[in-house]
Write an enzyme that holds these catalytic residues in place. Structure first.
Site, PDB file in Angstrom:
ATOM      1  N   GLY A 118       0.825  -1.209   0.000  1.00 25.34           N
ATOM      2  CA  GLY A 118       0.000   0.000   0.000  1.00 25.34           C
ATOM      3  C   GLY A 118       0.857   1.258   0.000  1.00 25.34           C
ATOM      4  N   SER A 164      11.422   0.250  -4.325  1.00 26.80           N
ATOM      5  CA  SER A 164      11.395   0.623  -5.740  1.00 26.80           C
ATOM      6  C   SER A 164      12.799   0.902  -6.251  1.00 26.80           C
ATOM      7  CB  SER A 164      10.543   1.885  -5.914  1.00 26.80           C
ATOM      8  OG  SER A 164      10.726   2.430  -7.213  1.00 26.80           O
ATOM      9  N   ASN A 165      12.973   0.725  -7.540  1.00 23.52           N
ATOM     10  CA  ASN A 165      14.229   1.142  -8.186  1.00 23.52           C
ATOM     11  C   ASN A 165      14.458   2.640  -8.016  1.00 23.52           C
ATOM     12  OD1 ASN A 165      13.577   2.580 -11.056  1.00 23.52           O
ATOM     13  ND2 ASN A 165      11.989   1.093 -10.583  1.00 23.52           N
ATOM     14  N   TYR A 194       9.101  10.280  -3.917  1.00 20.94           N
ATOM     15  CA  TYR A 194       8.653   8.883  -3.911  1.00 20.94           C
ATOM     16  C   TYR A 194       9.823   7.938  -3.595  1.00 20.94           C
ATOM     17  CZ  TYR A 194       7.330   4.382  -6.019  1.00 20.94           C
ATOM     18  OH  TYR A 194       7.111   3.048  -6.254  1.00 20.94           O
ATOM     19  N   LYS A 250      10.686   5.304  -0.339  1.00 22.73           N
ATOM     20  CA  LYS A 250      11.068   3.892  -0.423  1.00 22.73           C
ATOM     21  C   LYS A 250      12.392   3.661   0.311  1.00 22.73           C
ATOM     22  CE  LYS A 250       7.449   2.605  -2.674  1.00 22.73           C
ATOM     23  NZ  LYS A 250       6.430   1.790  -2.009  1.00 22.73           N
ATOM     24  N   ARG A 303      13.759   0.825 -21.829  1.00 28.57           N
ATOM     25  CA  ARG A 303      14.251   0.798 -20.440  1.00 28.57           C
ATOM     26  C   ARG A 303      13.835  -0.489 -19.734  1.00 28.57           C
ATOM     27  NH1 ARG A 303      11.981   2.443 -15.422  1.00 28.57           N
ATOM     28  NH2 ARG A 303      13.629   2.834 -13.893  1.00 28.57           N
TER      29      ARG A 303
HETATM   30  N1  LIG Z   1       3.984  -1.311 -10.337  1.00 29.30           N
HETATM   31  C1  LIG Z   1       5.317  -1.141 -10.376  1.00 29.30           C
HETATM   32  O1  LIG Z   1       5.973  -1.286 -11.417  1.00 29.30           O
HETATM   33  C2  LIG Z   1       6.046  -0.774  -9.101  1.00 29.30           C
HETATM   34  C3  LIG Z   1       7.422  -0.470  -9.183  1.00 29.30           C
HETATM   35  C4  LIG Z   1       8.104  -0.168  -8.009  1.00 29.30           C
HETATM   36  C5  LIG Z   1       7.446  -0.182  -6.800  1.00 29.30           C
HETATM   37  N2  LIG Z   1       6.098  -0.454  -6.756  1.00 29.30           N
HETATM   38  C6  LIG Z   1       5.434  -0.427  -5.457  1.00 29.30           C
HETATM   39  O2  LIG Z   1       4.593  -1.558  -5.319  1.00 29.30           O
HETATM   40  C7  LIG Z   1       3.435  -1.211  -4.534  1.00 29.30           C
HETATM   41  C8  LIG Z   1       2.151  -1.575  -5.272  1.00 29.30           C
HETATM   42  O3  LIG Z   1       2.175  -0.932  -6.531  1.00 29.30           O
HETATM   43  P1  LIG Z   1       0.951  -1.029  -7.559  1.00 29.30           P
HETATM   44  O4  LIG Z   1       1.521  -0.860  -8.916  1.00 29.30           O
HETATM   45  O5  LIG Z   1       0.121  -2.202  -7.252  1.00 29.30           O
HETATM   46  O6  LIG Z   1       0.182   0.316  -7.169  1.00 29.30           O
HETATM   47  P2  LIG Z   1      -1.398   0.593  -7.097  1.00 29.30           P
HETATM   48  O7  LIG Z   1      -1.587   2.064  -7.041  1.00 29.30           O
HETATM   49  O8  LIG Z   1      -2.113  -0.168  -8.153  1.00 29.30           O
HETATM   50  O9  LIG Z   1      -1.791  -0.022  -5.665  1.00 29.30           O
HETATM   51  C9  LIG Z   1      -1.498   0.645  -4.466  1.00 29.30           C
HETATM   52  C10 LIG Z   1      -2.655   0.439  -3.518  1.00 29.30           C
HETATM   53  O10 LIG Z   1      -2.349   1.115  -2.288  1.00 29.30           O
HETATM   54  C11 LIG Z   1      -3.541   1.693  -1.811  1.00 29.30           C
HETATM   55  N3  LIG Z   1      -3.235   2.846  -0.949  1.00 29.30           N
HETATM   56  C12 LIG Z   1      -2.658   4.017  -1.334  1.00 29.30           C
HETATM   57  N4  LIG Z   1      -2.588   4.865  -0.302  1.00 29.30           N
HETATM   58  C13 LIG Z   1      -3.118   4.211   0.768  1.00 29.30           C
HETATM   59  C14 LIG Z   1      -3.339   4.578   2.122  1.00 29.30           C
HETATM   60  N5  LIG Z   1      -2.991   5.804   2.590  1.00 29.30           N
HETATM   61  N6  LIG Z   1      -3.911   3.674   2.950  1.00 29.30           N
HETATM   62  C15 LIG Z   1      -4.269   2.432   2.489  1.00 29.30           C
HETATM   63  N7  LIG Z   1      -4.095   2.040   1.210  1.00 29.30           N
HETATM   64  C16 LIG Z   1      -3.513   2.919   0.349  1.00 29.30           C
HETATM   65  C17 LIG Z   1      -4.305   2.134  -3.049  1.00 29.30           C
HETATM   66  O11 LIG Z   1      -5.713   2.266  -2.784  1.00 29.30           O
HETATM   67  C18 LIG Z   1      -3.979   1.017  -4.035  1.00 29.30           C
HETATM   68  O12 LIG Z   1      -4.988   0.016  -4.065  1.00 29.30           O
HETATM   69  C19 LIG Z   1       3.559   0.267  -4.214  1.00 29.30           C
HETATM   70  O13 LIG Z   1       4.152   0.394  -2.932  1.00 29.30           O
HETATM   71  C20 LIG Z   1       4.513   0.771  -5.277  1.00 29.30           C
HETATM   72  O14 LIG Z   1       5.217   1.918  -4.834  1.00 29.30           O
HETATM   73  C21 LIG Z   1       5.388  -0.736  -7.875  1.00 29.30           C
END
Ligand SMILES: NC(=O)c1ccc[n+]([C@@H]2O[C@H](COP(=O)([O-])OP(=O)(O)OC[C@H]3O[C@@H](n4cnc5c(N)ncnc54)[C@H](O)[C@@H]3O)[C@@H](O)[C@H]2O)c1
Length: 267
Positions: A69, A108-109, A133, A137, A171
């Site tokens: 989250g 995250s990267n 951001y 992380k 990338r």
């Molecule tokens: N998708 C990628 O390529 C990627 C890359 C690096 C890191 N990440 C990390 O992986 C995690 C998930 O990413 P994702 O792509 O599924 O993102 P996403 O936005 O689809 O999911 C994130 C979820 O967190 C919930 N959320 C946000 N703020 C909140 C809060 N204050 N309280 C409770 N819930 C909250 C949102 O409602 C959402 O459902 C994140 O931490 C993101 O930073 C993702």
């Protein structure tokens, strides 16, 4: 094992629900938004991560947490601070109170996005966050280290590259993480006998990776996908990836390029 997954309504959460179905005694899903349905072996607890009382309720009775989250990209400090920094503190502290001493954290990267692409880095290098951001992380990795040293936690911080069904641009030939390999990495983090503080790279077995992922391999991660399978098509695109010279020099791509006013040659 009873596992809490925060951010369960998001992109990664949805894929993991599918891939982990039936693997653990209970998968408790949590998010700030409502979730339409739960499957067998799942339950839902709504929680706002910046609210400690909510997080305590979500974590009660759990053995481990997959902490997804967050605000998942660059945003204002006013949004990043409560969700990503206060929220991650709350998850670790409520987990300590509840006796859930294993956390798989979605880093995250962008915690290391200011490294150059011609520099291969491993899990030991200092962080070089590229945005607010990325800073959030880096904080999540650091609180993981604190709770490992002080409270005996096992923590895996996954520096996720680009989680997509297929790599989307040049990338991502270096940064792609496939759906299947994400599930393999998370189960490694939940099931490896001992982690200590493990920083790993959330990527598939990409030929063009900038990241030495030996820590993940030592723990048993065995990725099955390679972005190279998509190279011909992605390299033929015009342009092959977004951004200018800074983005193309640095691992974080367009994230370090945002707001950057300098000459990329000084980096
Ligand atoms: N998708 C990628 O390529 C990627 C890359 C690096 C890191 N990440 C990390 O992986 C995690 C998930 O990413 P994702 O792509 O599924 O993102 P996403 O936005 O689809 O999911 C994130 C979820 O967190 C919930 N959320 C946000 N703020 C909140 C809060 N204050 N309280 C409770 N819930 C909250 C949102 O409602 C959402 O459902 C994140 O931490 C993101 O930073 C993702």
């Amino acid at each position: 094992m009873r596992v809490l997954m925060t951010g369960a309504a998001g992109h990664i959460g949805g894929v993991l629900r599918d891939k982990l179905a039936g693997r653990y005694d209970l998968l408790r899903l949590s998010d700030v938004v409502d979730m339409p349905s739960t499957g067998p072996g799942e339950e839902f607890v709504k929680a706002e991560l910046s609210d400690m009382a909510d997080v305590r309720t979500a974590i009660e009775g759990m053995d481990a947490v997959v902490h997804l989250g967050a605000i998942p990209s660059e945003d204002s400090w006013e949004k990043i601070l409560p969700a990503n920094i206060v929220g991650t503190y709350n998850v670790f502290e409520a987990a300590r109170e509840a006796g859930a001493r294993r956390i798989v954290f979605a880093s995250s990267n962008h915690a290391i996005g200011f490294y150059r692409r011609d520099h291969t880095i491993d899990d030991q290098v200092p962080q070089r966050p590229d945005t607010r951001y990325g800073l959030s992380k880096a904080f999540g990795e650091d609180i993981g280290s604190l709770y490992v040293d002080k409270h005996g936690f096992d923590v895996m911080a996954m520096r996720i590259g680009s989680f997509q069904p297929e790599p989307q641009d040049a990338r991502q030939l270096s940064t792609w993480l496939s759906y299947g390999d994400m599930a393999r990495l998370v189960t490694t983090g939940l099931e490896a006998p001992s982690l200590g503080m493990a920083i790993v790279y959330g990527i598939s077995r990409n030929t063009r990776s900038w990241w030495d992922n030996r820590r993940a391999f030592e723990l048993g991660y065995d990725p099955q996908d390679n972005a190279e399978d998509f190279a011909d098509r992605l390299l033929a695109a015009d342009p092959p990836e977004p951004g200018g010279r800074v983005a193309h020099t640095l691992q974080g791509g367009i994230f370090p390029e945002m707001e950057y006013g300098g000459d990329p040659d000084r980096l």
